[in-house]
Design an enzyme around this catalytic site. Structure first.
Site, PDB file in Angstrom:
ATOM      1  N   ASN A  23     -90.797  79.884 -68.818  1.00  0.00           N
ATOM      2  CA  ASN A  23     -90.014  78.641 -68.947  1.00  0.00           C
ATOM      3  C   ASN A  23     -89.619  78.400 -70.394  1.00  0.00           C
ATOM      4  OD1 ASN A  23     -88.678  76.460 -67.772  1.00  0.00           O
ATOM      5  ND2 ASN A  23     -90.362  75.045 -68.220  1.00  0.00           N
TER       6      ASN A  23
ATOM      7  N   HIS B  43     -36.559  61.245 -84.942  1.00  0.00           N
ATOM      8  CA  HIS B  43     -36.698  60.058 -84.072  1.00  0.00           C
ATOM      9  C   HIS B  43     -35.917  60.222 -82.768  1.00  0.00           C
ATOM     10  CE1 HIS B  43     -38.444  58.001 -87.543  1.00  0.00           C
ATOM     11  NE2 HIS B  43     -37.423  58.474 -88.246  1.00  0.00           N
TER      12      HIS B  43
ATOM     13  N   SER C  27     -40.584  75.981 -58.337  1.00  0.00           N
ATOM     14  CA  SER C  27     -40.859  74.754 -57.586  1.00  0.00           C
ATOM     15  C   SER C  27     -40.925  75.100 -56.109  1.00  0.00           C
ATOM     16  CB  SER C  27     -39.750  73.720 -57.829  1.00  0.00           C
ATOM     17  OG  SER C  27     -39.832  72.667 -56.898  1.00  0.00           O
TER      18      SER C  27
END
Length: 463
Positions: A93, A174, A303
């Site tokens: 162990n 941006h 898809s």
């Protein structure tokens, strides 16, 4: 793949050992529990052989035959050996003690080694073996998987930067039309960022300590008080493999090595991953704009209901897996340098996930490489965007006007262009009306959105 392997992958809890198992074959031997056991055996053997050469009357130098046999235990360590250690652990162990007992089992039938068996794990605490093993794992994972993965991306993107150095592209600061750049220059930006962080990753020193239960060589000195254990430990740690470990000596520690170098490494890998998330999203956007097409793969379906679709799945997979990697890497870097007093065990279970964190990163690098190799430039889309954005030439026009002291240059161009559809004819009319030298009028008239790219091409070729 055998039927047994298929079943195993289907029921695996982690996709790294299930769906993506075959893609991580290079990392698994290094960062798995077997890899951890392998390194523990390596450390124990290196320490044991070094002790035989320390000059102690009680442990004479080993014969060449014994040394060769010991090194073969490391070189030939197998899955069967790892399973044998796990079997011993059912009784002990204790995983490190199981490694010690396995090594002693291998000494049976070798009289010289059997006589010296009590020098296996001599004066070591478990962490002396574990921290060195983790360092060896990370060194191998970095050098054999993570850095080659990044190097492959850097090489591919440098190739793209050079190939597309002269291809003009509309910028979008941006999300709005802005001064043009070139495709190659935008790729070059990422190459430079990756090169810098790659050097940070490669430059992290893998630290290790072998100094006992609380870092003071207490047990060592109880056996041989006059021996320079610190110098000995440093020699074992820093001597290149296979006689040593080829790591960097950590002179100060509690029971554990402090893991600061791990935090440094994981933060650097996470930073590389963040750069690649940024790039994955940009490429996704460029595919959406039509700047890039993707080569079709025979039989692949984009898809389930829309036959026309070719989805940018490689970049989406990369982004998702890079995010998973960073979530783990950031936890590792924040948690591991913290240990209560001289030791707690919160690092032990967390460290077992190092391979998971690096696995998601390695998987993402592969996805990105596949995606980048599918891309084809769509000059028509790039040129059409530029031709519809003559307003970007307001910047050079007003800059030349200001050079010659034309009052209100910025405001004049703002009035003509802001929020309006700007045509070449409108701009040319304004240019011809300017009271500036004719040579500059002619230069501005010859300018197009596609030619207004500054040093972009030069910068792209420089990486």
């Amino acid at each position: 793949m055998s039927n047994t392997q298929s079943i195993s992958q289907v029921v695996a809890l982690s996709p790294l050992d299930g769906r993506y198992a075959n893609k991580l074959a290079a990392l698994r031997p290094l960062m798995s529990e077997q890899g951890y056991m392998h390194r523990r055996v390596q450390v124990e053997i290196a320490w044991f052989m070094a002790l035989s050469d320390a000059g102690f009357a009680e442990f004479k130098p080993l014969s060449e035959a014994s040394r060769s046999y010991l090194l073969s235990l490391v070189a030939n360590f197998s899955t069967d050996n790892a399973l044998a250690i796990k079997e011993i652990e059912k009784t002990t162990n204790h995983d490190v003690k199981a490694v010690e007992y396995w090594i002693k089992d291998q000494f049976k039938g070798h009289a010289e080694l059997e006589a010296a068996a009590e020098f296996v794990h001599f004066a070591c605490t478990s962490e002396d073996i574990n921290n060195t093993s983790h360092a060896l794992q990370l060194q191998a994972g970095r050098d054999e998987v993570i850095l080659p993965g990044l190097d492959g991306l850097i090489a591919k993107m440098r190739e793209m930067a050079h190939a597309f150095a002269d291809v003009p592209m509309l910028s979008r600061t941006h999300g709005q039309t802005a001064s043009p750049t070139t495709v190659g220059k935008e790729v070059a930006n990422v190459v430079m960022r990756l090169k810098q962080v790659r050097e940070r990753i490669a430059g992290v020193h893998m630290m290790a300590k072998m100094n006992g239960a609380v870092g003071n060589y207490n047990a060592h000195l109880s056996a041989w008080p006059e021996f320079d254990w610190e110098a000995f430990s440093q020699k074992v740690i820093e001597t290149p493999a296979p006689l040593g470990l080829g790591l960097t000596f950590q002179p100060y520690s509690i029971q554990i090595e402090h893991h600061d170098y791990m935090a440094e490494l994981f933060d650097a890998v996470a930073r590389a991953n963040t750069i690649l998330i940024d790039w994955s999203r940009d490429v996704w956007g460029y595919v959406s704009l039509g700047y890039f097409k993707q080569r079709l793969k025979a039989g692949e379906i984009g898809s389930s209901t829309m036959p026309h679709k070719v989805n940018p799945i490689d970049f989406e997979n990369a982004e998702g897996n890079l995010g998973l990697a960073n979530a783990l890497l950031k936890h590792l870097s924040e948690k591991l340098p913290i240990s209560r007093w001289q030791r707690d065990l919160t690092d032990s279970t967390v460290l077992r996930n190092m391979g998971v964190a690096l696995g998601y990163a390695a998987l993402a690098y592969q996805s990105l490489n596949v995606g980048l190799n599918k891309l084809e430039l769509n000059r028509e889309a790039l040129d059409a965007d530029l031709d519809a954005a003559w307003e970007v030439l307001a910047e050079p026009i007003q800059t030349v006007m200001r050079r010659y002291g034309v009052q209100g240059a910025y405001e004049q161009l703002k009035e003509v262009t802001r929020g309006k559809t700007v045509t070449a004819e409108a701009l040319h009319g304004l240019i011809r009306s300017l009271n500036i030298p004719q040579a500059d009028i002619d230069r501005l008239l010859a300018m197009t959105p596609g030619s207004y790219v500054g040093k972009a091409a030069e910068l792209a070729r420089r990486v």
